[in-house]
Design an enzyme around this catalytic site. Structure first.
Site, PDB file in Angstrom:
ATOM      1  N   VAL A   1       2.169  -5.508   3.655  1.00 30.96           N
ATOM      2  CA  VAL A   1       1.608  -6.576   4.477  1.00 30.96           C
ATOM      3  C   VAL A   1       2.402  -7.843   4.161  1.00 30.96           C
ATOM      4  O   VAL A   1       2.490  -8.259   2.994  1.00 30.96           O
ATOM      5  CB  VAL A   1       0.113  -6.805   4.196  1.00 30.96           C
ATOM      6  CG1 VAL A   1      -0.429  -7.928   5.081  1.00 30.96           C
ATOM      7  CG2 VAL A   1      -0.678  -5.526   4.423  1.00 30.96           C
TER       8      VAL A   1
ATOM      9  N   ASP B   1     -15.250   2.038   7.614  1.00 31.79           N
ATOM     10  CA  ASP B   1     -14.652   1.918   6.286  1.00 31.79           C
ATOM     11  C   ASP B   1     -14.933   0.535   5.711  1.00 31.79           C
ATOM     12  O   ASP B   1     -14.052  -0.124   5.158  1.00 31.79           O
ATOM     13  CB  ASP B   1     -13.145   2.175   6.337  1.00 31.79           C
ATOM     14  CG  ASP B   1     -12.541   2.418   4.948  1.00 31.79           C
ATOM     15  OD1 ASP B   1     -13.311   2.787   4.026  1.00 31.79           O
ATOM     16  OD2 ASP B   1     -11.322   2.232   4.784  1.00 31.79           O
TER      17      ASP B   1
ATOM     18  N   LYS C   1       0.966  -6.313   9.193  1.00 31.01           N
ATOM     19  CA  LYS C   1       0.697  -5.082   8.454  1.00 31.01           C
ATOM     20  C   LYS C   1       1.619  -3.996   9.000  1.00 31.01           C
ATOM     21  O   LYS C   1       1.683  -3.787  10.227  1.00 31.01           O
ATOM     22  CB  LYS C   1      -0.765  -4.671   8.605  1.00 31.01           C
ATOM     23  CG  LYS C   1      -1.121  -3.440   7.800  1.00 31.01           C
ATOM     24  CD  LYS C   1      -2.629  -3.288   7.617  1.00 31.01           C
ATOM     25  CE  LYS C   1      -3.374  -3.109   8.901  1.00 31.01           C
ATOM     26  NZ  LYS C   1      -4.804  -2.760   8.670  1.00 31.01           N
TER      27      LYS C   1
ATOM     28  N   GLY D   1       0.830  -1.189   0.000  1.00 29.27           N
ATOM     29  CA  GLY D   1       0.000   0.000   0.000  1.00 29.27           C
ATOM     30  C   GLY D   1       0.866   1.240   0.000  1.00 29.27           C
ATOM     31  O   GLY D   1       2.100   1.167  -0.058  1.00 29.27           O
ATOM     32  N   GLY D   2       0.215   2.411   0.076  1.00 25.78           N
ATOM     33  CA  GLY D   2       0.946   3.667   0.010  1.00 25.78           C
ATOM     34  C   GLY D   2       1.857   3.895   1.205  1.00 25.78           C
ATOM     35  O   GLY D   2       2.879   4.567   1.091  1.00 25.78           O
TER      36      GLY D   2
END
Length: 638
Positions: free
Chosen positions: A24, A136, A39, A19-20
Site C-alpha cells: 500500500v 471481514d 493498494k 502484505g503478502g
C-alpha cells in the site's frame, strides 16, 4: 520489488504498509491535486493458479466500495491494471488502524468505545442498505483518523447482493472475528457483520477477545460457547451494555440485532447507563469518564457516604435534611433520626419525571435516579436502596419486570409502582409479580406522594437489618384458608387443592367470614369483591390495618382499575385472580400466600411491608367493621 516512481498517473511518495500479495503506497494525484492511498497486488508474487482469483476479488472490492458514498467508509476513486500490478486508488486516511492502537496498549474510555462502535455501525448500516456486506470486519480494517473519525476499509471479501463470487460452503474471514455461520460455511447476510462488530465491542470493553486460543479453538468456541459478560472483566459495564454486546454475539442470526441501527441504539443506551453507574461508584475506583447530566449532582457524595457506611466509617457527605415529624407516619417517628440515611431509587424513562421527583425528595433522602430498568438494577446491586419507585411503561424493561427482579435481589426493599396509565393488566401484574407496596398515579399530588414515600421509608428502615431464613412450611398447617364467596365452586376447588395440608373454610357472607376469623387462625382469605360491595372493600382495608399477617387474594371479573389501585394502596392485596379462575394460578398464588404467612410467623417484622397505616373509611361503616376486626385474635401473640 522496487518502489515505483509512478503507478498510472499517480506519483508515489512512500510506503504505508506491506502484505503478502502487495504493497500500500502513499501517492499524489496531480490531476486534482490530492493525496491518495494505492493498494496493489503484485502479480509476480502469486501462483498462476491463484492469480486470476485474487485479481477478480480485488476488482470486486473496487466494485463493492465504488458504489458506496459514506463518510464512515474509505472511498475508492479508481481501479487499474497493467502487466505487473492490479491497483485500487482510495481515500488516504491520516491515522492508524484500530489494530495498531490495540497493539500499542491504547486504553479507550467508555465514551470513546461508544463512539467507535457507533461510527462503525453507522458505516456498515449504510453499506447494508446498499446491498454490500463486508464479511471481514476486524481491527486492522478499521482506520481511526487523527481527528477521531472512523473509516472502514478493505472490502476485499465483501459480498454484493448480486454477487456469486463467494459460494455457500466457502469460508472467508479472520477466525477471531468470524460469525458462526461463516465458520460453518453456510450462507451469510448483514447480521454476520453485526456479530463481528460485537466481537470488537467486547474486546474494547473487556480488554480481551470473547474467544481465545488457537484458531481451531476460537472457531469451536464461536460456534458452541457463550463468553462471560464483559462486566466480569470491567466493573464499569452496566447490565444493559452486557446485554447489548451478548445479543450481538448470539449464535443464531435471528437472536441477534437484525440491523446495525438496532445494535447502535442499544449499545449507545448501554454506554450511557455505564457512564451513570461509573459516576455513581465511589471515587476510589478512579473512573475517568465524567458523570452525565442525568445523575443527581449529589450522587457521588451519596456513593462515598455509602462506601463509608459499608466500611464502618463516619459518613463523609453532607447529610440531607430529614423529613419533619408532621410528614412522617405514626410508626416511623421512633426512627426519624435514621430517615436521613434512606436511599430511594426513582426509575422513569422521562427525564422531566425523575428531575421532578429528585427535586421533591433530595433534601430529605439520598436520591438515586435511573431512566431504564437495566440501569436501575445496577443501582440496586451496588447500593441496595431502601425504596424503589418505578414507572410501568418503559421501553427497555417494564416496571413490573423491574420490580420483580428488585424483589429477588433485595427482598426487603419497598417497591412502589408509578404510572400515568390505567392499564389493569399491568396493575395486576405489579401485584402478582412485583408485590408492590403502593401504587402512585401520575400526575401525583405532592403531599400524597411525600406521605407514601415517608411510609415506605419507615417500613424499609425497620426491615433493613432483618434477615429472614427461608420459610419452612409444615406438611400440615394449623392456619387455614377462608373462602368468602356465595358461589361454592371456588371453595370446592380450594378444598380439593389444599384440604390435606391446611383447614379450608367457607363463608357465604361477611358475617360468616368474621365468625370464622374469630374462631380460628386464618392465613389466607380468598374473596370475591363483587359480591359484598363497599362493605367487603372496607373490611379488607381495616383487616390489613389491624392484622397485616392475614393475606388476601381477590377474585374478580371486573375491569375497574381504580378499585384495584384502591385495594393495593389501602388493603395491601397479596394477589389478584381474574374470573373465571385458572386453577393452576389459584394453586400457585395460594401456595405463595401460605409460604409468606409462615415467613411472617418465623420473622414477624416482615409484616411491616404489608402494613396499612390508616384505612381511609369514615362514618358508621368504619365503626361497625372496626369493632369486629379488633375482636379477631392475634394468633402470632399467643
Amino acid at each position: 520489488m522496487d518502489t515505483p516512481d509512478k503507478i498510472g498517473k499517480y506519483e508515489i511518495q512512500g510506503i504505508l504498509g506491506k502484505g503478502g500479495m502487495g504493497v500500500v503506497y502513499r501517492a499524489f494525484d496531480p490531476a486534482i491535486q490530492r493525496s491518495v492511498a494505492i493498494k496493489t497486488i503484485d502479480k509476480s508474487a502469486l501462483q498462476a493458479s491463484d492469480l486470476q482469483y485474487a485479481v477478480t476479488r480485488f476488482r470486486h472490492e473496487a466494485q463493492a466500495v465504488g458504489r458506496l458514498n459514506h463518510s464512515r467508509i474509505a472511498a475508492i476513486y479508481d481501479y487499474g491494471e497493467d502487466a505487473d500490478l492490479a491497483y485500487i486508488v482510495m481515500e488516504l486516511v491520516n491515522g492508524k488502524t484500530l489494530y495498531q492502537h490495540l497493539q500499542n496498549n491504547a486504553q479507550f474510555g467508555l465514551r470513546e468505545i461508544g463512539e467507535i462502535v457507533r461510527q462503525l455501525l453507522d458505516g456498515l448500516g449504510y453499506a447494508h442498505s446498499q446491498g454490500v456486506i463486508h464479511r471481514d470486519i476486524k481491527p486492522s480494517n478499521i482506520l481511526i483518523n487523527d481527528d477521531g473519525r472512523i473509516k472502514i476499509s478493505d472490502f476485499g471479501i465483501a459480498r454484493l447482493d448480486t454477487s456469486t463470487l463467494t459460494m455457500v460452503g466457502e469460508i472467508m474471514g479472520s477466525p477471531s472475528y468470524m460469525s458462526p455461520e461463516q465458520i460453518i460455511g453456510t450462507d451469510i447476510d448483514a447480521r454476520t457483520d453485526i456479530f463481528s462488530v460485537g466481537v470488537i465491542a467486547y474486546e474494547l470493553l473487556a480488554g480481551r477477545k470473547p474467544f481465545s486460543g488457537s484458531n481451531v479453538e476460537v472457531m469451536r468456541q464461536t460456534v458452541n460457547e457463550r463468553p462471560p459478560n464483559p462486566s466480569e472483566y470491567n466493573p464499569r459495564i452496566s447490565v444493559q451494555l452486557d446485554w447489548a454486546t451478548q445479543k450481538a454475539l448470539a449464535k443464531k442470526r435471528e437472536d441477534r440485532f437484525q440491523t446495525a441501527g438496532e445494535f447502535s441504539e442499544a449499545f449507545a443506551k448501554g454506554i450511557e447507563a455505564s457512564l451513570r453507574i461509573a459516576s455513581a461508584t465511589p471515587a476510589k475506583d478512579s473512573f475517568d469518564d465524567a458523570p452525565t447530566q442525568r445523575i443527581d449532582p449529589n450522587l457521588m457524595n451519596a456513593a462515598r457516604l455509602l462506601s463509608g457506611m459499608q466500611q464502618g466509617k463516619e459518613p463523609v457527605a453532607d447529610a440531607p435534611r430529614q423529613p419533619s415529624i408532621a410528614t412522617l407516619p405514626r410508626a416511623s417517628r421512633s426512627i426519624e433520626t435514621n430517615a436521613k440515611n434512606a436511599r430511594i431509587l426513582f426509575v422513569d424513562d422521562e427525564e422531566r419525571i425523575v428531575t421532578a421527583l429528585r427535586s421533591i425528595f433530595r433534601s430529605s433522602y439520598h436520591v438515586f435516579t435511573a431512566t431504564n430498568g437495566p440501569e436501575a438494577l445496577e443501582f440496586v446491586k451496588k447500593f441496595n436502596p431502601h425504596v424503589v419507585v418505578s414507572d410501568q411503561r418503559m421501553p427497555d424493561m417494564p416496571g413490573v419486570e423491574l420490580l420483580r427482579q428488585v424483589k429477588e435481589i433485595t427482598p426487603n426493599a419497598v417497591r412502589i409502582l408509578l404510572t400515568g396509565y390505567s392499564d389493569l393488566a399491568a396493575i395486576v401484574g405489579s401485584v402478582n409479580e412485583g408485590e408492590v407496596f403502593r401504587f402512585i398515579s401520575k400526575p401525583w399530588d405532592n403531599q400524597d406522594i411525600q406521605r407514601v414515600i415517608a411510609e415506605a421509608v419507615a417500613v424499609a428502615l425497620e426491615l433493613a437489618d432483618t434477615t429472614a431464613a427461608p420459610a419452612i412450611v409444615p406438611e400440615v398447617m394449623t392456619a387455614g384458608i377462608l373462602v368468602v364467596d356465595p358461589d361454592q365452586e371456588i371453595f370446592r376447588a380450594t378444598k380439593e387443592l389444599f384440604g390435606a395440608s391446611c383447614p379450608v373454610v367457607s363463608a357465604k357472607t361477611l358475617e360468616e367470614a368474621f365468625v370464622a376469623l374469630e374462631s380460628q387462625e386464618i392465613a389466607l382469605i380468598l374473596a370475591d369483591i363483587e359480591s359484598g360491595g363497599a362493605e367487603t372493600t372496607a373490611t379488607f382495608k381495616l383487616l390489613k390495618q389491624e392484622h397485616p399477617e392475614i393475606l388476601t387474594i381477590v377474585l374478580t371479573a371486573a375491569s375497574d382499575s381504580e378499585l384495584v389501585i384502591e385495594l393495593i394502596n389501602e388493603a395491601q392485596i397479596f394477589r389478584f385472580l381474574n374470573k373465571p379462575v385458572n386453577l393452576k394460578l389459584l394453586k400457585q398464588h395460594a401456595q405463595a400466600a401460605l409460604t409468606r404467612h409462615q415467613a411472617f410467623k418465623q420473622t414477624p417484622e416482615l409484616t411491616q411491608q404489608h402494613r396499612v397505616e390508616s384505612a381511609r373509611i369514615d362514618g358508621p361503616l368504619a365503626d361497625k367493621i372496626l369493632g369486629r376486626v379488633k375482636s379477631i385474635k392475634n394468633w402470632f401473640g399467643s
